[in-house]
Design a protein around this motif. Structure first.
Motif, PDB file in Angstrom:
ATOM      1  N   LEU A 418      27.932  33.334  53.757  1.00  0.00           N
ATOM      2  CA  LEU A 418      27.722  34.789  53.704  1.00  0.00           C
ATOM      3  C   LEU A 418      29.035  35.522  53.920  1.00  0.00           C
ATOM      4  CD1 LEU A 418      24.390  35.369  55.689  1.00  0.00           C
ATOM      5  CD2 LEU A 418      24.823  35.950  53.294  1.00  0.00           C
ATOM      6  N   LEU A 419      29.866  34.936  54.774  1.00  0.00           N
ATOM      7  CA  LEU A 419      31.166  35.552  55.074  1.00  0.00           C
ATOM      8  C   LEU A 419      31.986  35.695  53.797  1.00  0.00           C
ATOM      9  CD1 LEU A 419      32.497  36.541  57.663  1.00  0.00           C
ATOM     10  CD2 LEU A 419      33.598  34.318  57.883  1.00  0.00           C
ATOM     11  N   GLN A 420      31.875  34.664  52.960  1.00  0.00           N
ATOM     12  CA  GLN A 420      32.614  34.718  51.695  1.00  0.00           C
ATOM     13  C   GLN A 420      32.088  35.839  50.809  1.00  0.00           C
ATOM     14  OE1 GLN A 420      32.234  30.681  50.560  1.00  0.00           O
ATOM     15  NE2 GLN A 420      33.965  30.096  51.862  1.00  0.00           N
ATOM     16  N   GLU A 421      30.835  36.217  51.046  1.00  0.00           N
ATOM     17  CA  GLU A 421      30.254  37.344  50.310  1.00  0.00           C
ATOM     18  C   GLU A 421      30.529  38.660  51.005  1.00  0.00           C
ATOM     19  OE1 GLU A 421      27.931  36.900  47.583  1.00  0.00           O
ATOM     20  OE2 GLU A 421      28.630  34.829  47.573  1.00  0.00           O
ATOM     21  N   LYS A 461      19.571  34.307  48.934  1.00  0.00           N
ATOM     22  CA  LYS A 461      18.826  33.576  47.899  1.00  0.00           C
ATOM     23  C   LYS A 461      19.768  32.666  47.125  1.00  0.00           C
ATOM     24  CE  LYS A 461      15.321  34.850  44.544  1.00  0.00           C
ATOM     25  NZ  LYS A 461      14.859  35.964  43.712  1.00  0.00           N
ATOM     26  N   LYS A 462      20.916  33.240  46.786  1.00  0.00           N
ATOM     27  CA  LYS A 462      21.912  32.479  46.031  1.00  0.00           C
ATOM     28  C   LYS A 462      22.400  31.291  46.836  1.00  0.00           C
ATOM     29  CE  LYS A 462      26.010  34.224  45.216  1.00  0.00           C
ATOM     30  NZ  LYS A 462      26.893  35.342  44.830  1.00  0.00           N
ATOM     31  N   ILE A 463      22.749  31.555  48.082  1.00  0.00           N
ATOM     32  CA  ILE A 463      23.316  30.496  48.932  1.00  0.00           C
ATOM     33  C   ILE A 463      22.302  29.383  49.171  1.00  0.00           C
ATOM     34  CG2 ILE A 463      24.165  29.966  51.247  1.00  0.00           C
ATOM     35  CD1 ILE A 463      25.326  32.875  51.241  1.00  0.00           C
ATOM     36  N   GLY A 465      19.787  28.676  47.276  1.00  0.00           N
ATOM     37  CA  GLY A 465      19.571  28.021  46.001  1.00  0.00           C
ATOM     38  C   GLY A 465      20.623  26.941  45.771  1.00  0.00           C
ATOM     39  N   ARG A 466      21.852  27.323  46.041  1.00  0.00           N
ATOM     40  CA  ARG A 466      22.984  26.385  45.869  1.00  0.00           C
ATOM     41  C   ARG A 466      22.766  25.148  46.717  1.00  0.00           C
ATOM     42  NH1 ARG A 466      27.281  30.435  46.059  1.00  0.00           N
ATOM     43  NH2 ARG A 466      27.569  29.906  48.242  1.00  0.00           N
ATOM     44  N   SER A 467      22.375  25.353  47.958  1.00  0.00           N
ATOM     45  CA  SER A 467      22.277  24.200  48.861  1.00  0.00           C
ATOM     46  C   SER A 467      21.081  23.338  48.474  1.00  0.00           C
ATOM     47  CB  SER A 467      22.197  24.653  50.316  1.00  0.00           C
ATOM     48  OG  SER A 467      20.885  24.966  50.667  1.00  0.00           O
ATOM     49  N   ARG A 468      20.057  23.985  47.918  1.00  0.00           N
ATOM     50  CA  ARG A 468      18.907  23.195  47.444  1.00  0.00           C
ATOM     51  C   ARG A 468      19.317  22.297  46.296  1.00  0.00           C
ATOM     52  NH1 ARG A 468      15.548  27.110  48.359  1.00  0.00           N
ATOM     53  NH2 ARG A 468      15.960  28.079  46.331  1.00  0.00           N
ATOM     54  N   LYS A 469      20.108  22.916  45.408  1.00  0.00           N
ATOM     55  CA  LYS A 469      20.595  22.134  44.262  1.00  0.00           C
ATOM     56  C   LYS A 469      21.418  20.957  44.759  1.00  0.00           C
ATOM     57  CE  LYS A 469      20.868  25.334  40.390  1.00  0.00           C
ATOM     58  NZ  LYS A 469      21.394  26.659  40.743  1.00  0.00           N
TER      59      LYS A 469
END
Lengths: 479, 525, 370
Positions: A418-421, A461-463, A465-469
């Motif tokens: 999140l920090l990167q965002e 949601k994005k983050i 999603g990424r980790s799920r992938k």
């Protein structure tokens, strides 16, 4: 190696050599060194202090400090959902205008007639808080909410003559550390559990633990975990049954819409005023308050200052002074002494300005807006696959706990993403409340727009999603 | 034009607005500020928000706060500010022990930058390296200045620092299994009252040693007070009389020989910076008031900072977190095995530390020594002048120089005229100045304590003395004007009939009104 | 209308001016006059009344005729009620006592007197603790704790008290100093009795540390500490005075205010012992002596102390002496040490030096004995 002799400095008028000589002449001393005759040689520091070369010009100092500060990223630059005892609320310009005034900023301990402004401003602060809390006695601010809680608990102990104290286990662990340190010498502290679904105090556990030796129950509303407890009256009744005292910690900015503890049996009410017009200051903007009914048995136990309104020597002219309850007979409760100095007066004045600006309608509207924003945030976050609310049936004010156990990654790692965002995510509770597993405390206030809350949801949601992938890929590799 | 340059007296009159208590200016319907409303998109999703609250938790009647428009709120508080005498405005050398020095305005600019004010304490440390560096570096500076090995800025005042030191004393002896045995602390009569009160909160028995004729704490008395039961010495030096105890290291030696710790209240450090240190005097712990010696403003009574330093052996007890530097970045370390826990939320009053940092960086080591030297010069200059005033004296340490402040006495004047130190305080307000007596109860009779610091010019010191002298003359020739003072301040002398009885005291406006309604006291005005 | 009793001892203080150590009796007065002394008490009394003149209309001033009060009162603008006509020119102690008794009988709010210890004793005999008393310092010897610092402040305190601004009274010791001994520089102080005096420093603003306690509060705190630390089967010899008396009160025991009582296991085993009896009872047994300095000058042990003699102290042992005194009282000594003068120089020397004083609950001070 001789250092360059220090010249004239703007902060030191009498560093001008001619003035210095004149003064020495009048004193009858040869040099300033003579004036230190009472400090023996063996106690003198023989070396020069190893401190950096100074920035003598104001300009260079500014450049230096500003360069350092530029390495900070503030909550005005990044989007923050941090809470956990320190909060981002809007600070009205008038609040800053008043607490910047030199008259207030640089005053200290003058008499009630020459520092009448300070006394009146603080009396008004006491009075405004009195209305907010619906109680008749409020003290001049002390260090912070944690120390106010500690002091309130000790007051309860002295009033009842008992030393067993019950604390709700949903307090901030840091606050608990302060309370334990402050009460270590003479109080026995025991915690009371909470309901895992609503976050409220576990009444059965409380019932079991209360006895005739219990001085008080301390609980917070809302709690550190954000939950509002509507059992206040029941809790107060339980403690009152055996002669104990109900001590409740509150967030003053919630009291425009949430009932104050005096409406549900609270005897001593405490908390922190940081949310009333004071910036976060990296944790430096705190002040504590303690409020009670106007009864002698409470008032005499305040270890801090209480200002009262009084007539001066001139009829019709009002002034202020310290309310002094002079203890005339020593009783058992006086064995455990206490003292607290004035500690956050400027913040008290600021909070007074804030409440004066807000008025009844402002506080109502603020409470409403905050609840709407936080509920909206909670809804958006709980809709994200992998996240849920840790206390699904809790009613909350501005903070709520999000369960990350199915998120596929730790809160720590997600917060780094999140920090990167450019977002500061919720306070990581995983270490402090291990029974919650991976969990974070999110805070949404009137300063968060719908877009910003949506942005948080989208980023998460994005983050996730990424980790799920990443998980799936890993699983795939193994299988 | 302006003040009389010969007599150095001003025809001062403080602002007097007769400003009502804010509730009296309330006008129904007015708004001081409007609050953001939730967007329609939010309201559509969650409704009004408050319905979620169980009925009994909803506030039925809004808080009875006053209703004023914005300019009117501003005006009210600005008027109150004018009725206040900040150090920036007067020759504030009369608040002895408070070290009322100049708080540089450039430091205010730093503190008000959003790069400080809008930082949340729980932000990822990588986003607050600037402020962490400042906290860390200030720790290093104070170590140099005191000789201690580690500082924490968590305590928010001198009193809270004293309490923190007492907590560490307790923890230290507990770690040695000697808690039961060591239940006493020793302090001196001229140390700050908190040095006795703070340990008492933690259950310690307090033994106070008195001074001998020279005004110094009695070494023989210390020997009587110290034993195997002594947990620690709590001493202020120089004491509030401005006298430096030349045997301070003998004091600490005796206490240490008996296994006790030595804690140093350095509220009065302004005259000793760079010249003498806690370490060499034999102390294990010390604290500085950043809102006194290190220029952070007093704010009417806080927020401030009591920076507490310890030697290596006590650093495992420090409150958490401690700020560390790993060579590349600054970290908040919570892993302090025997920590006393916390004395305050988060890391302390950070703005105060930032100001101290900037102040030290604007002066450097030589500059700090200069601060001390000029503070001592100013104090001794004042000492000479005040002793020349009829009725005034400086008890103890006859013929000796003092460090950064002096506790004087008006006793002779009181004996000869009946005018007391409190009367003089009231009359000084007519010249726009403070004069503080002493902590109560008075040990030095009819005391007044002056601490000039390095911030005031010689001409200002002369002005202060001129006012004192003028009032002394009045006491001997026209005492009534002094005993009925102040005349040119904001209000007149306060009464106190309604401040110490439960039926009468009004701590909030509403409580006051209730009692007036009940006829327990008269409505003022 | 509040009633104020006002008595002036016209000869008080005359001896002091010319180097005599007291003015007891008209023969000393003649001597003093011969040395050029002038009556000074009246002047001091006038200074006090000047601080009360703004209350002229609100006070009913009761006084004695002539030099014993009327003259000064009239000069200060009052219209006094003369309740005690004094016929003699050479006024005596009886005149003072009679007047004071009449004032107490008439329920005055306060008896304000100008004089010294002698006058204080005369008033104490007549009034006891029935009505409050306040002394304008006009005598040579003023060891009693009933005097203000100076005449002006006496007047102000009286005024504040009469107006109700200051309501509290506290016990003050009235002393009897052996004249002969005193003239030889020795200390022979005896506690004569008690009166009630108005509390000065009534209201204290600007306190930054906690709420204050009255003298009573700290005496009770001291008592609490003493009681909690009382050991079983140890004899406690309780000396005279109100501070020690508070210990007895807390134990709910009778107390001989001017004498010495013996306590064992928190029970009284004998009251008002004389020296002989005391020595016999404590011989061979472990005992503690609980005493407090008396008077305003810090006399801890004097020759005149009949019960606590060198012999008694020998039996008890100097390390078993518990000294009680509040911080406030310690401050009022202004750094002067406690005085002991037992009559045995070796014992005096042994007792000199630093001593631990119990000043409150779990608070001690280390003070000095000279």
């Amino acid at each position: 190696m001789a250092k360059k002799k220090f010249g004239v400095h703007p902060y030191i008028p009498n560093s001008v050599p001619e003035v210095r000589s004149e003064m020495l002449r009048e004193i009858g001393a040869g040099s300033v060194e003579d004036l230190y005759a009472t400090i023996p040689e063996r106690l003198r520091l023989k070396k020069n202090m190893n401190l950096p070369e100074p920035f003598l010009s104001e300009f260079e100092l500014k450049k230096h400090v500003e360069a350092l500060l530029s390495r900070n990223t503030s909550c005005e630059e990044y989007l923050s959902f941090l809470g956990g005892g320190c909060y981002q609320h809007d600070v009205p310009a008038v609040c800053d205008e008043i607490n910047q005034r030199s008259e207030f900023l640089t005053a200290y301990a003058g008499e009630p007639f020459e520092d009448h402004g300070r006394f009146q401003a603080l009396f008004e602060y006491q009075s405004l808080m009195g209305e907010l809390l619906d109680m008749d006695v409020v003290n001049v601010p002390t260090y912070d909410g944690a120390q106010a809680a500690s002091t309130s608990i000790r007051m309860a102990s002295r009033i009842t003559g008992r030393n067993h104290v019950l604390l709700s286990d949903t307090l901030s662990p840091d606050k608990l550390l302060v309370i334990r340190n402050y009460c270590r010498s003479d109080l026995k502290i025991e915690t009371v559990g909470h309901c895992p679904v609503t976050g409220r105090v576990d009444l059965e556990d409380l019932r079991r633990k209360i006895s005739k030796r219990t001085a008080a129950i301390y609980f917070e509303n809302p709690s550190y975990l954000g939950c509002v407890d509507d059992q206040g009256q029941k809790i107060s009744d339980l403690i009152h049954q055996d002669g104990g005292i109900s001590v409740v910690g509150v967030d003053p900015i919630s009291l425009g819409v949430i009932a104050p503890p005096s409406h549900y049996g609270g005897d001593i009410v405490c908390g922190d005023i940081q949310t009333l017009g004071i910036h976060m200051h990296f944790g430096g903007g705190h002040g504590g308050f303690i409020a009670t009914r106007d009864e002698e048995r409470f008032v005499r136990e305040y270890p801090s200052r209480l200002f009262g309104i009084e007539e001066t020597a001139v009829q019709g002219e009002y002034g202020f002074g310290d309310v002094l309850y002079e203890r005339t007979s020593f009783a058992d409760r006086d064995k455990s002494k206490e003292f607290v100095g004035t500690a956050a007066a400027l913040w008290g004045i600021t909070a007074g300005v804030y409440l004066s600006l807000m008025g009844p309608k402002g506080m109502q509207e603020m409470g409403k807006t905050i609840m709407q924003k936080s509920q909206y945030a909670a809804k958006r976050l709980s809709e994200i696959r992998g996240l849920s609310l840790a206390f699904p049936e809790a009613v909350f004010f501005k903070e709520f706990v999000v369960d990350f156990n199915k998120a596929g990654n730790s809160v720590k790692s997600i917060n780094k993403s999140l920090l990167q965002e450019k977002i500061f995510g919720g306070v990581d509770l995983s270490d402090q409340f291990p029974e919650l597993g991976q969990a974070a405390l999110f805070c949404a206030t009137e300063i968060h727009t719908k877009e910003e809350i949506n942005r948080l949801a989208q980023s998460l949601k994005k983050i996730l999603g990424r980790s799920r992938k990443a998980h799936i890929v890993k699983k795939g590799k193994r299988g | 034009m302006g003040m009389d340059m010969k007599t150095k007296l001003r025809r001062f009159h403080q602002a007097r607005w007769d400003e009502p208590v804010i509730f009296e200016s309330s006008r129904k319907g007015e708004r001081g500020i409007l609050v953001p409303q939730a967007e329609k998109g939010i309201e559509d999703v969650v409704g009004d928000g408050i319905s979620k609250l169980p009925r009994r938790m909803r506030r039925k009647k809004p808080p009875q706060l006053p209703e004023l428009s914005q300019m009117q709120v501003l005006k009210h508080y600005l008027r109150l500010s004018q009725e206040n005498l900040g150090a920036d405005f007067n020759v504030d050398i009369g608040q002895g022990t408070c070290t009322m020095k100049y708080s540089p305005k450039v430091n205010e600019q730093f503190v008000r930058s959003p790069k400080v004010s809008a930082l949340h304490p729980l932000q990822d440390p990588s986003t607050v390296q600037g402020i962490l560096e400042i906290l860390y570096k200030t720790d290093l500076f104070l170590r140099e200045i005191s000789g201690m090995d580690r500082f924490t800025f968590q305590p928010a005042s001198g009193s809270q620092a004293t309490l923190a030191m007492a907590s560490i004393v307790k923890a230290y002896h507990a770690s040695k299994g000697e808690s039961e045995q060591r239940d006493e602390i020793v302090t001196t009569i001229f140390s700050h009252p908190s040095d006795a009160a703070a340990p008492a909160v933690l259950g310690y028995k307090v033994i106070t040693i008195y001074h001998d004729e020279s005004g110094l704490p009695d070494l023989e008395a210390l020997k009587k007070a110290v034993s195997k039961r002594t947990a620690a010495l709590f001493a202020t030096n120089p004491e509030d009389t401005g006298i430096f105890n030349p045997k301070i290291d003998e004091f600490t030696k005796i206490v240490r020989q008996h296994g006790g710790l030595c804690t140093y209240d350095q509220a009065n450090a302004n005259g000793s910076l760079g010249l003498t240190r806690a370490r060499e005097a034999g102390f294990d712990m010390c604290f500085f008031n950043l809102h006194k010696t290190f220029s952070s403003p007093h704010g009417c009574g806080g927020p401030g900072c009591g920076a507490m330093g310890v030697t290596q052996k006590l650093s495992e007890f420090l409150p958490v977190p401690v700020i560390r530097f790993d060579g590349k970045k600054y970290l908040l370390d919570y892993d302090v095995p025997l920590t006393i826990g916390k004395v305050r939320s988060f890391y302390g009053v950070v703005p105060a530390v930032l100001r101290a940092y900037a102040w030290i960086m604007s002066l450097g080591g030589e500059g700090l020594k200069e601060v001390a030297r000029v503070a001592v010069l100013n104090n001794n200059y004042l000492l000479k002048k005040v002793k020349e005033i009829r009725g005034a004296s400086a008890p103890y340490a006859e013929g000796q120089h003092r460090i950064e402040q002096v506790r004087y006495s008006w006793e002779r004047m009181t004996q000869e005229t009946g005018v007391t130190t409190d009367d003089v305080t009231c009359r000084m307000a007519d010249f726009g100045m403070h004069m503080w007596s002493s902590h109560h109860p008075f040990i030095v009779p009819q005391p007044f304590t002056l601490e000039p610091t390095e911030s005031y010019a010689k001409a200002e010191l002369d002005e202060y003395v001129a006012a004192l002298k003028h009032i002394s003359d009045e006491a001997y020739t026209n005492p009534d004007i002094v005993t009925t003072a102040p005349h040119q301040s904001v209000t007149h002398r306060p009464g106190h009939a309604n401040l110490d009885h439960p039926d009468k005291w009004g701590i909030t406006w509403r409580a006051y009104l209730k009692k007036c309604e009940k006829g327990l006291r008269k409505r003022i005005g | 209308m509040r009633k104020l009793g006002f008595i002036v001892n016209p000869i008080a203080g005359m001896g002091g001016r010319v180097g005599l150590k007291g003015t007891d009796g008209w023969d000393i007065v003649e001597k003093a006059k011969g040395l050029g002394a002038l009556p000074a008490a009246s002047e001091k009394a006038a200074q006090s009344l000047s601080r009360l003149s703004h209350l002229k209309q609100d006070i009913e001033l009761w006084t004695c005729s002539g030099e014993m009060g009327e003259a000064v009162a009239v000069k200060s603008g009052f219209v006094p009620a003369v309740v005690e006509p004094v016929s003699r020119e050479k006024t005596t102690s009886e005149d003072t006592s009679r007047a004071a008794r009449k004032m107490a009988d008439g329920s005055v709010a306060l008896v304000l007197f100008a004089g010294g210890d002698g006058t204080a004793r005369d008033i104490q005999t007549a009034v006891g603790d029935r009505v409050p008393v306040l002394g304008i310092p006009a005598g040579v010897k003023m060891h009693s704790a009933v005097f203000s610092i100076n005449p002006m402040l006496a007047g102000e305190l009286a005024g504040a008290f009469l107006q109700g601004g200051t309501k509290r009274v506290t016990d003050a010791e009235v002393m009897d100093i052996d004249e002969e001994h005193y003239r030889e520089g020795l200390v022979s102080a005896r506690l004569y009795g008690y009166v009630k005096v108005p509390c000065g420093e009534a209201h204290v603003q600007g306190l930054k540390v906690g709420s204050p306690g009255s003298e009573q509060f700290f005496q009770e705190a001291i008592a609490q500490d003493v009681i909690e630390n009382m050991e079983e089967n140890l004899l406690y010899v309780i000396g005279p005075g109100t501070t020690t008396g508070t210990v007895m009160k807390k134990l709910r025991l009778d107390h001989t205010l001017l004498g010495v009582d013996l306590v064992l296991n928190k029970q009284i085993i004998e009251k008002d012992l004389n020296e002989e009896r005391l020595c016999r009872r404590i011989r061979g047994r472990a005992a503690r002596l609980v005493i407090a300095p008396i008077g305003g000058q810090g006399f801890l042990l004097g020759r005149g102390n009949q019960q606590v003699s060198p012999r008694t102290l020998g039996e008890i042992g100097k390390d078993n002496v518990l000294v009680l005194y509040t911080q406030q009282k310690l401050y009022s000594l202004k750094g002067r040490p406690f005085r002991v003068d037992t009559g045995d120089p070796a014992l005096d020397r042994a007792l000199s030096g630093p001593i631990m004083v119990i000043t409150g609950y779990r608070t001690r001070a280390v003070y000095r004995i000279k």
